[in-house]
Design a protein around this motif. Structure first.
Motif, PDB file in Angstrom:
ATOM      1  N   MET A 319      37.405  52.982  45.896  1.00 17.13           N
ATOM      2  CA  MET A 319      37.356  51.653  45.283  1.00 17.13           C
ATOM      3  C   MET A 319      38.597  51.405  44.423  1.00 17.13           C
ATOM      4  O   MET A 319      39.183  50.314  44.444  1.00 17.13           O
ATOM      5  CB  MET A 319      36.078  51.503  44.455  1.00 17.13           C
ATOM      6  N   LEU A 320      38.991  52.420  43.650  1.00 23.66           N
ATOM      7  CA  LEU A 320      40.199  52.279  42.821  1.00 23.66           C
ATOM      8  C   LEU A 320      41.427  52.012  43.691  1.00 23.66           C
ATOM      9  O   LEU A 320      42.316  51.227  43.319  1.00 23.66           O
ATOM     10  CB  LEU A 320      40.413  53.548  41.997  1.00 23.66           C
ATOM     11  N   ALA A 321      41.484  52.672  44.843  1.00 21.51           N
ATOM     12  CA  ALA A 321      42.644  52.525  45.729  1.00 21.51           C
ATOM     13  C   ALA A 321      42.758  51.125  46.303  1.00 21.51           C
ATOM     14  O   ALA A 321      43.822  50.736  46.798  1.00 21.51           O
ATOM     15  CB  ALA A 321      42.556  53.549  46.857  1.00 21.51           C
ATOM     16  N   ALA A 322      41.662  50.354  46.233  1.00 22.98           N
ATOM     17  CA  ALA A 322      41.665  49.007  46.821  1.00 22.98           C
ATOM     18  C   ALA A 322      41.959  47.918  45.805  1.00 22.98           C
ATOM     19  O   ALA A 322      41.996  46.747  46.166  1.00 22.98           O
ATOM     20  CB  ALA A 322      40.313  48.752  47.488  1.00 22.98           C
ATOM     21  N   VAL A 323      42.151  48.284  44.544  1.00 24.99           N
ATOM     22  CA  VAL A 323      42.347  47.281  43.489  1.00 24.99           C
ATOM     23  C   VAL A 323      43.707  47.482  42.840  1.00 24.99           C
ATOM     24  O   VAL A 323      44.030  48.604  42.392  1.00 24.99           O
ATOM     25  CB  VAL A 323      41.232  47.378  42.429  1.00 24.99           C
ATOM     26  N   SER A 324      44.472  46.428  42.755  1.00 18.01           N
ATOM     27  CA  SER A 324      45.787  46.532  42.116  1.00 18.01           C
ATOM     28  C   SER A 324      45.647  47.055  40.691  1.00 18.01           C
ATOM     29  O   SER A 324      44.818  46.551  39.918  1.00 18.01           O
ATOM     30  CB  SER A 324      46.454  45.150  42.094  1.00 18.01           C
ATOM     31  N   PRO A 325      46.426  48.061  40.311  1.00 16.26           N
ATOM     32  CA  PRO A 325      46.330  48.570  38.930  1.00 16.26           C
ATOM     33  C   PRO A 325      46.719  47.526  37.886  1.00 16.26           C
ATOM     34  O   PRO A 325      46.338  47.645  36.717  1.00 16.26           O
ATOM     35  CB  PRO A 325      47.294  49.765  38.925  1.00 16.26           C
ATOM     36  N   LEU A 326      47.458  46.511  38.311  1.00 14.94           N
ATOM     37  CA  LEU A 326      47.798  45.442  37.369  1.00 14.94           C
ATOM     38  C   LEU A 326      46.538  44.728  36.872  1.00 14.94           C
ATOM     39  O   LEU A 326      46.531  44.163  35.769  1.00 14.94           O
ATOM     40  CB  LEU A 326      48.725  44.418  38.032  1.00 14.94           C
ATOM     41  N   TYR A 327      45.488  44.778  37.672  1.00 18.80           N
ATOM     42  CA  TYR A 327      44.224  44.143  37.280  1.00 18.80           C
ATOM     43  C   TYR A 327      43.690  44.780  36.001  1.00 18.80           C
ATOM     44  O   TYR A 327      43.207  44.092  35.094  1.00 18.80           O
ATOM     45  CB  TYR A 327      43.221  44.289  38.424  1.00 18.80           C
ATOM     46  N   TRP A 328      43.802  46.128  35.896  1.00 16.49           N
ATOM     47  CA  TRP A 328      43.246  46.827  34.719  1.00 16.49           C
ATOM     48  C   TRP A 328      44.082  46.544  33.477  1.00 16.49           C
ATOM     49  O   TRP A 328      43.534  46.410  32.373  1.00 16.49           O
ATOM     50  CB  TRP A 328      43.177  48.328  35.007  1.00 16.49           C
ATOM     51  N   SER A 329      45.399  46.474  33.638  1.00 16.32           N
ATOM     52  CA  SER A 329      46.252  46.151  32.482  1.00 16.32           C
ATOM     53  C   SER A 329      45.911  44.771  31.943  1.00 16.32           C
ATOM     54  O   SER A 329      45.827  44.568  30.727  1.00 16.32           O
ATOM     55  CB  SER A 329      47.733  46.191  32.892  1.00 16.32           C
ATOM     56  N   GLU A 330      45.714  43.837  32.861  1.00 13.90           N
ATOM     57  CA  GLU A 330      45.411  42.467  32.420  1.00 13.90           C
ATOM     58  C   GLU A 330      43.997  42.368  31.855  1.00 13.90           C
ATOM     59  O   GLU A 330      43.775  41.712  30.834  1.00 13.90           O
ATOM     60  CB  GLU A 330      45.571  41.523  33.610  1.00 13.90           C
ATOM     61  N   LYS A 331      43.074  43.053  32.485  1.00 20.04           N
ATOM     62  CA  LYS A 331      41.668  42.969  32.053  1.00 20.04           C
ATOM     63  C   LYS A 331      41.479  43.561  30.653  1.00 20.04           C
ATOM     64  O   LYS A 331      40.788  42.985  29.811  1.00 20.04           O
ATOM     65  CB  LYS A 331      40.795  43.726  33.061  1.00 20.04           C
ATOM     66  N   TRP A 332      42.127  44.710  30.415  1.00 16.12           N
ATOM     67  CA  TRP A 332      41.915  45.401  29.135  1.00 16.12           C
ATOM     68  C   TRP A 332      43.089  45.252  28.167  1.00 16.12           C
ATOM     69  O   TRP A 332      43.044  45.784  27.071  1.00 16.12           O
ATOM     70  CB  TRP A 332      41.665  46.892  29.390  1.00 16.12           C
ATOM     71  N   GLN A 333      44.137  44.559  28.614  1.00 11.55           N
ATOM     72  CA  GLN A 333      45.331  44.373  27.786  1.00 11.55           C
ATOM     73  C   GLN A 333      45.896  45.717  27.327  1.00 11.55           C
ATOM     74  O   GLN A 333      46.173  45.945  26.136  1.00 11.55           O
ATOM     75  CB  GLN A 333      45.015  43.472  26.583  1.00 11.55           C
ATOM     76  N   LEU A 334      46.041  46.625  28.272  1.00 11.90           N
ATOM     77  CA  LEU A 334      46.572  47.960  27.999  1.00 11.90           C
ATOM     78  C   LEU A 334      47.756  48.220  28.933  1.00 11.90           C
ATOM     79  O   LEU A 334      47.760  47.788  30.090  1.00 11.90           O
ATOM     80  CB  LEU A 334      45.508  49.026  28.232  1.00 11.90           C
ATOM     81  N   SER A 335      48.739  48.946  28.405  1.00  8.71           N
ATOM     82  CA  SER A 335      49.908  49.279  29.213  1.00  8.71           C
ATOM     83  C   SER A 335      49.585  50.440  30.156  1.00  8.71           C
ATOM     84  O   SER A 335      48.586  51.159  29.947  1.00  8.71           O
ATOM     85  CB  SER A 335      51.075  49.680  28.302  1.00  8.71           C
ATOM     86  N   PRO A 336      50.402  50.658  31.165  1.00  7.67           N
ATOM     87  CA  PRO A 336      50.179  51.817  32.044  1.00  7.67           C
ATOM     88  C   PRO A 336      50.135  53.130  31.260  1.00  7.67           C
ATOM     89  O   PRO A 336      49.282  53.985  31.520  1.00  7.67           O
ATOM     90  CB  PRO A 336      51.375  51.767  32.996  1.00  7.67           C
ATOM     91  N   VAL A 337      51.031  53.292  30.289  1.00 11.17           N
ATOM     92  CA  VAL A 337      51.060  54.549  29.524  1.00 11.17           C
ATOM     93  C   VAL A 337      49.750  54.722  28.753  1.00 11.17           C
ATOM     94  O   VAL A 337      49.197  55.831  28.673  1.00 11.17           O
ATOM     95  CB  VAL A 337      52.270  54.555  28.560  1.00 11.17           C
ATOM     96  N   GLN A 338      49.232  53.646  28.159  1.00  8.49           N
ATOM     97  CA  GLN A 338      47.963  53.733  27.437  1.00  8.49           C
ATOM     98  C   GLN A 338      46.819  54.094  28.390  1.00  8.49           C
ATOM     99  O   GLN A 338      45.939  54.891  28.041  1.00  8.49           O
ATOM    100  CB  GLN A 338      47.674  52.390  26.743  1.00  8.49           C
ATOM    101  N   LEU A 339      46.849  53.534  29.583  1.00  8.27           N
ATOM    102  CA  LEU A 339      45.796  53.857  30.557  1.00  8.27           C
ATOM    103  C   LEU A 339      45.895  55.305  31.031  1.00  8.27           C
ATOM    104  O   LEU A 339      44.872  55.972  31.219  1.00  8.27           O
ATOM    105  CB  LEU A 339      45.880  52.899  31.747  1.00  8.27           C
ATOM    106  N   ASN A 372      60.774  40.853  45.529  1.00  5.75           N
ATOM    107  CA  ASN A 372      60.265  39.845  44.610  1.00  5.75           C
ATOM    108  C   ASN A 372      59.165  40.446  43.748  1.00  5.75           C
ATOM    109  O   ASN A 372      57.981  40.176  43.914  1.00  5.75           O
ATOM    110  CB  ASN A 372      59.725  38.648  45.410  1.00  5.75           C
ATOM    111  N   THR A 373      59.552  41.289  42.838  1.00  3.17           N
ATOM    112  CA  THR A 373      58.589  41.997  42.008  1.00  3.17           C
ATOM    113  C   THR A 373      58.397  41.274  40.683  1.00  3.17           C
ATOM    114  O   THR A 373      59.194  40.432  40.291  1.00  3.17           O
ATOM    115  CB  THR A 373      59.063  43.432  41.747  1.00  3.17           C
ATOM    116  N   SER A 374      57.317  41.654  40.001  1.00  2.09           N
ATOM    117  CA  SER A 374      57.043  41.105  38.678  1.00  2.09           C
ATOM    118  C   SER A 374      57.323  42.187  37.637  1.00  2.09           C
ATOM    119  O   SER A 374      57.293  43.383  37.950  1.00  2.09           O
ATOM    120  CB  SER A 374      55.588  40.669  38.594  1.00  2.09           C
ATOM    121  N   PRO A 375      57.566  41.803  36.369  1.00  2.00           N
ATOM    122  CA  PRO A 375      57.791  42.821  35.323  1.00  2.00           C
ATOM    123  C   PRO A 375      56.591  43.756  35.186  1.00  2.00           C
ATOM    124  O   PRO A 375      56.763  44.949  34.931  1.00  2.00           O
ATOM    125  CB  PRO A 375      57.990  41.969  34.068  1.00  2.00           C
ATOM    126  N   GLN A 376      55.371  43.234  35.356  1.00  7.15           N
ATOM    127  CA  GLN A 376      54.178  44.079  35.242  1.00  7.15           C
ATOM    128  C   GLN A 376      54.153  45.130  36.353  1.00  7.15           C
ATOM    129  O   GLN A 376      53.861  46.308  36.107  1.00  7.15           O
ATOM    130  CB  GLN A 376      52.917  43.209  35.320  1.00  7.15           C
TER     131      GLN A 376
END
Length: 535
Positions: A319-339, A372-376
């Protein structure tokens, strides 16, 4: 041959020429009559000679099996005036060498340079290049861009070279009656020109195709994949063959915010949460799914077995492999390093990291993400790359393959920023082996994207300074350098050629590999300058 013999010939063979009588002149195919009977010196009183001449001519005519192409009015039309300029003489010389087998891997770059500088192919090489396009379709867009008006004219004279023209009638016929390989090519071409038409073609035959064909045909939807394909791919999730379902899942996850990803998000929202722990710090709470229902199976949950991972943890990973990790950063307002830090405090660090890495790799391969990437997105890629290099050996082994593919998929500033970090003296001298860094570079180099000048100089300097550390991997060094030489900026040749340790006692061992590497760079540099001289 016997079945092709005419009645008159058969009669002569059975009865003998004396009893069969005179041979009928109109007994042969019309196309042969003029050739056989045009000889005015033929002696009419030698029926045996005449008989064998007829048999020989008929045999040759039968085995040839084809008539010569008729000259049509299309062939007599002249080529339009050229819109591109001729390429410089020295560039023509370089192309001649490439076609003769000297550095054939540089043919792409020569064609790209010709296109960049608005040149058309030299006329004398048009047949060779059109033939190259016929036998190696990967060259077609490169050749088509520089064939010029004369090339287009020449391609129209030979159906085998007319691959760049409109071939709808041929495609229609092949789609109906061709082999599976021909039908795959027709479908890919159709998707490249008209994605909606390609989808319609596939939908019309889908229910009647055997499973082994469906597995291959559905992969053609990678070409120009869009949300318009989603409804068809959702239905393919119910296919009886696992390979078809797996391909449909992969393609759906290549679509942004696909229905499949939204369903996976909804499931994970009930399993992952953020809350304060007893000390007041934030903690990531992970719950495993209790069961796997039919809807989850349809979406691919549990379709993969992960070594060393429990069944339910494997479902969570899917399930995790099917969801963009950017979703978790936006949902919880946490950076990749914090996660990453929160994941390390759970019992499921490996599952979380592997799931996020898989999702990030899928995201990096989505159409349009390469340029065409995003900063996130770049932030996630950069921090994951750093994590893979600085974590323990166990997690490095798990994460590195994903990072290699992500770096290869994306052409973005973060990739070069990451490599420059690795090549910084403090990092390069202590934490990483030179081979680890070269393997990473090889992944990027395989995509044939030219490296920036500063990074090119840094990587060559790194190899030059670390030759003594490459003892164990020496035999693989030639292959790695050959790959790198295709993407290193050739304009910095002077920097690459200097300061090699030619006085080192071990230089004899490295000399051939290094000289070959520099020779390839020198050829590329000269080739580039042949076009610059025209400006």
């Amino acid at each position: 041959m016997t079945s092709m013999l005419t009645a008159s010939i058969k009669k002569s063979l059975l009865l003998g020429t004396s009893r069969a009588g005179a041979q009928a002149q109109n007994d042969l195919p019309a196309a042969l009559q003029d050739s056989v009977f045009a000889d005015a010196t033929k002696q009419a009183d030698m029926p045996e000679s005449d008989l064998w001449e007829r048999i020989a001519a008929l045999d040759l005519w039968t085995r040839a099996g084809a008539q010569t192409l008729a000259i049509t009015s299309r062939a007599t039309a002249i080529a339009a005036d050229e819109k591109l300029q001729p390429c410089p003489q020295q560039a023509e010389t370089k192309l001649s060498l490439l076609l003769q087998g000297t550095y054939p891997e540089l043919r792409f770059e020569w064609l790209s340079l010709a296109r960049q500088y608005g040149c058309h192919l030299p006329y004398k090489f048009l047949p060779a290049m059109l033939e190259l396009g016929r036998t190696q379709p990967v060259f077609r867009p490169y050749v088509a861009a520089v064939m010029g008006e004369r090339g287009k004219w020449l391609a129209r004279q030979n159906p085998a070279w007319n691959w760049q023209a409109d071939t709808e009638l041929v495609e229609d016929e092949l789609w109906e009656t061709g082999t599976v390989e021909q039908r795959l090519e027709v479908l890919r071409l159709s998707r490249s020109k008209d994605p909606e038409l390609g989808l319609t073609m596939l939908q019309e035959v889908w229910s009647t195709e055997p499973p082994e064909h469906r597995i291959r045909l559905i992969q053609c939807l990678k070409e120009n994949l869009s949300v318009a394909d989603q409804e068809f791919l959702e239905r393919a999730l119910d296919d009886k063959r696992k390979e078809v379902r797996t391909t449909a899942q992969t393609l759906l996850l290549s679509l942004p915010d696909s229905l499949l990803e939204l369903r996976m998000r909804a499931r994970l929202d009930t399993l992952l949460s953020i809350r304060p722990d007893i000390t007041g710090d934030t903690e990531l709470v992970v719950c495993l799914p209790l069961e796997r229902d039919k809807a989850m199976q349809r979406d691919g949950v549990g379709s993969t077995t992960y070594h060393g991972t429990g069944e339910k943890a494997g479902w969570l990973l899917d399930m995790l492999a099917a969801v963009s990790p950017l979703y978790w950063s936006e949902k919880w307002q946490l950076s990749p390093v914090q996660l990453f830090a929160l994941a390390a405090k759970t019992d499921y660090q490996q599952v979380l990291l592997t799931g996020w890495a898989t999702a990030l790799q899928t995201l990096s391969a989505r159409p349009g993400m390469q340029d065409n990437t995003s900063p996130q997105f770049e932030g996630w890629c950069l921090e994951f790359s750093r994590l893979s290099m600085h974590t323990d050996s166990k997690h490095r082994a798990i994460l590195s393959p994903f990072v290699h593919k992500i770096l290869a998929n994306v052409q973005s500033g973060f990739v070069y920023e990451f490599f420059m970090e690795l090549l910084a003296p403090a990092q390069a001298s202590s934490n990483f082996s030179v081979w680890t860094i070269l393997e990473l570079f090889q992944q990027v180099a395989a995509q044939k994207r030219r490296l920036p000048a500063a990074l090119s100089i840094a990587i060559v300097a790194h190899v030059r300074n670390k030759l003594n550390e490459l003892t164990a991997e020496f035999w693989s060094l030639k292959q790695v350098l050959n790959t790198l030489a295709l993407v290193i900026d050739p304009a910095q040749l002077h920097d690459y050629e200097r300061d090699w340790p030619r006085a080192d006692p071990h230089w004899d061992k490295w000399q051939t590999t290094i000289d070959d590497f520099l020779a390839l760079l020198r050829f590329r540099s000269e080739m580039m300058h042949t076009f610059l001289e025209q400006q």
